[in-house]
Design a protein around this motif. Structure first.
Motif, PDB file in Angstrom:
ATOM      1  N   THR A  72       1.907  -3.111  -9.117  1.00 48.92           N
ATOM      2  CA  THR A  72       1.247  -2.793  -7.806  1.00 48.92           C
ATOM      3  C   THR A  72       0.165  -3.343  -7.572  1.00 48.92           C
ATOM      4  OG1 THR A  72       0.013  -0.828  -8.405  1.00 48.92           O
ATOM      5  CG2 THR A  72       2.254  -0.347  -7.941  1.00 48.92           C
ATOM      6  N   ILE A  73      -0.589  -3.325  -6.402  1.00 47.06           N
ATOM      7  CA  ILE A  73      -1.929  -3.730  -6.312  1.00 47.06           C
ATOM      8  C   ILE A  73      -2.952  -3.428  -7.366  1.00 47.06           C
ATOM      9  CG2 ILE A  73      -1.670  -4.120  -4.017  1.00 47.06           C
ATOM     10  CD1 ILE A  73      -3.234  -1.810  -3.185  1.00 47.06           C
ATOM     11  N   LEU A  74      -2.922  -2.186  -7.982  1.00 51.08           N
ATOM     12  CA  LEU A  74      -3.580  -2.109  -9.003  1.00 51.08           C
ATOM     13  C   LEU A  74      -3.636  -2.892 -10.139  1.00 51.08           C
ATOM     14  CD1 LEU A  74      -2.581   1.879  -9.382  1.00 51.08           C
ATOM     15  CD2 LEU A  74      -4.252   0.951  -7.943  1.00 51.08           C
TER      16      LEU A  74
ATOM     17  N   PRO B 156       0.791   6.661  -2.710  1.00 47.69           N
ATOM     18  CA  PRO B 156       0.145   6.753  -3.580  1.00 47.69           C
ATOM     19  C   PRO B 156      -1.651   6.845  -3.320  1.00 47.69           C
ATOM     20  CG  PRO B 156       1.711   5.040  -3.859  1.00 47.69           C
ATOM     21  CD  PRO B 156       1.565   5.522  -2.682  1.00 47.69           C
ATOM     22  N   VAL B 157      -2.062   7.875  -3.830  1.00 50.33           N
ATOM     23  CA  VAL B 157      -3.480   7.842  -3.425  1.00 50.33           C
ATOM     24  C   VAL B 157      -4.277   6.847  -4.092  1.00 50.33           C
ATOM     25  CG1 VAL B 157      -5.620   9.416  -3.458  1.00 50.33           C
ATOM     26  CG2 VAL B 157      -3.490  10.193  -2.870  1.00 50.33           C
ATOM     27  N   SER B 158      -3.741   6.745  -5.443  1.00 55.95           N
ATOM     28  CA  SER B 158      -4.416   5.705  -6.082  1.00 55.95           C
ATOM     29  C   SER B 158      -4.609   4.134  -5.431  1.00 55.95           C
ATOM     30  CB  SER B 158      -3.795   5.471  -7.631  1.00 55.95           C
ATOM     31  OG  SER B 158      -2.399   4.953  -7.279  1.00 55.95           O
ATOM     32  N   ARG B 159      -3.473   3.683  -4.758  1.00 54.71           N
ATOM     33  CA  ARG B 159      -3.553   2.352  -4.074  1.00 54.71           C
ATOM     34  C   ARG B 159      -4.501   2.523  -3.102  1.00 54.71           C
ATOM     35  NH1 ARG B 159       2.733   0.623  -3.244  1.00 54.71           N
ATOM     36  NH2 ARG B 159       3.565   1.536  -5.325  1.00 54.71           N
TER      37      ARG B 159
ATOM     38  N   ILE C  10       0.840  -1.198   0.012  1.00 51.49           N
ATOM     39  CA  ILE C  10       0.018  -0.146  -0.194  1.00 51.49           C
ATOM     40  C   ILE C  10       0.789   1.414   0.016  1.00 51.49           C
ATOM     41  CG2 ILE C  10      -1.653   1.302   1.444  1.00 51.49           C
ATOM     42  CD1 ILE C  10      -2.818  -1.550   2.210  1.00 51.49           C
ATOM     43  N   ILE C  11       1.912   1.238   0.770  1.00 52.88           N
ATOM     44  CA  ILE C  11       2.680   2.497   0.792  1.00 52.88           C
ATOM     45  C   ILE C  11       4.391   1.893   0.577  1.00 52.88           C
ATOM     46  CG2 ILE C  11       3.246   2.083   3.198  1.00 52.88           C
ATOM     47  CD1 ILE C  11       3.532   5.375   3.551  1.00 52.88           C
ATOM     48  N   PRO C  12       4.737   2.586  -0.290  1.00 54.86           N
ATOM     49  CA  PRO C  12       6.066   2.357  -0.644  1.00 54.86           C
ATOM     50  C   PRO C  12       7.017   2.542   0.480  1.00 54.86           C
ATOM     51  CG  PRO C  12       5.514   3.481  -2.317  1.00 54.86           C
ATOM     52  CD  PRO C  12       4.351   3.624  -1.397  1.00 54.86           C
TER      53      PRO C  12
ATOM     54  N   LEU D 216      -3.976  13.310   3.193  1.00 52.57           N
ATOM     55  CA  LEU D 216      -4.583  13.115   1.954  1.00 52.57           C
ATOM     56  C   LEU D 216      -6.068  13.103   1.711  1.00 52.57           C
ATOM     57  CD1 LEU D 216      -1.969  10.301   0.854  1.00 52.57           C
ATOM     58  CD2 LEU D 216      -2.066  13.015  -0.049  1.00 52.57           C
ATOM     59  N   HIS D 217      -6.638  13.473   2.938  1.00 53.92           N
ATOM     60  CA  HIS D 217      -8.145  13.372   2.963  1.00 53.92           C
ATOM     61  C   HIS D 217      -8.626  11.810   2.691  1.00 53.92           C
ATOM     62  CE1 HIS D 217      -8.147  17.656   3.244  1.00 53.92           C
ATOM     63  NE2 HIS D 217      -7.462  17.778   2.151  1.00 53.92           N
TER      64      HIS D 217
END
Length: 205
Positions: A197-199, A90-93, A9-11, A127-128
């Motif tokens: 990535t998990i994406l 990364p917000v996308s994750r 989730i976080i690098p 990042l809300h």
């Protein structure tokens, strides 16, 4: 579904704290690495054998005192160096986890410590985004359960506590040893390897 935290989730950069402590202590990085290994600081903290204050005091004792400096490092100095392991989130994750949460039961299983978890939650808030405890149905931190991956016991604990069936559970982790241990228990273990990535690994779900 069970997710690891670091490099899933976080690098993360596992060498960054050692570099920063080496600079603070004015010691060669290899020497700091040897001291760290000798005293087993990382594992002791992440298995809950020592708490935040004990961790910081241990760092001061084995690193700062070698410099002969008259003043001790403040808690914030130690925490900042320690948190340098965490890179930009990364917000996308995070958004992908939220999407998956609308269709699957999601859990977090991480070898970690309180200082890092507080920092990740601060990053998420800035990042809300929801905190880790809000993103997942339940979180399992090594320092809480007093076990660490790849010990089979930690996976068995999560399966039992969450009411999961191993063969029906996907587990995403970046560490090969963790994947092997989970797979040996029948868990559908997915080895997350850069640049994917998990994406990409969850694209068909």
């Amino acid at each position: 579904m069970i997710f690891d935290l670091g490099d899933v989730i976080i690098p993360i950069d596992l060498t960054a704290p050692l570099r920063n402590f080496a600079m603070l202590a004015n010691l060669p990085e290899e020497e700091v690495k040897a001291i760290w290994k000798e005293h087993d600081i990382w594992n002791r903290y992440e298995t809950g054998l020592i708490d935040d204050d004990n961790f910081r005091e241990h760092v001061r004792k084995v690193l700062h005192n070698r410099t002969g400096a008259p003043e001790s490092w403040a808690d914030e100095v130690i925490d900042t160096a320690w948190n340098s392991v965490l890179l930009d989130l990364p917000v996308s994750r995070v958004e992908r986890v939220r999407e998956l949460g609308s269709r699957y039961r999601l859990f977090l299983l991480s070898n970690t410590n309180p200082v890092h978890i507080r920092q990740v939650n601060r990053m998420l808030t800035e990042l809300h985004q929801p905190t880790l405890e809000e993103l997942f149905e339940r979180v399992f931190y090594s320092y809480d359960v007093k076990m660490i991956k790849p010990s089979p016991g930690i996976y068995q604990h999560v399966l039992a506590e969450a009411g999961l069936v191993a063969e029906e559970t996907a587990f995403f982790d970046d560490n090969a040893a963790n994947i092997q241990a989970a797979g040996a228990l029948g868990i559908q273990a997915v080895h997350v390897q850069p640049p994917k990535t998990i994406l990409e690994y969850t694209a068909d779900l």
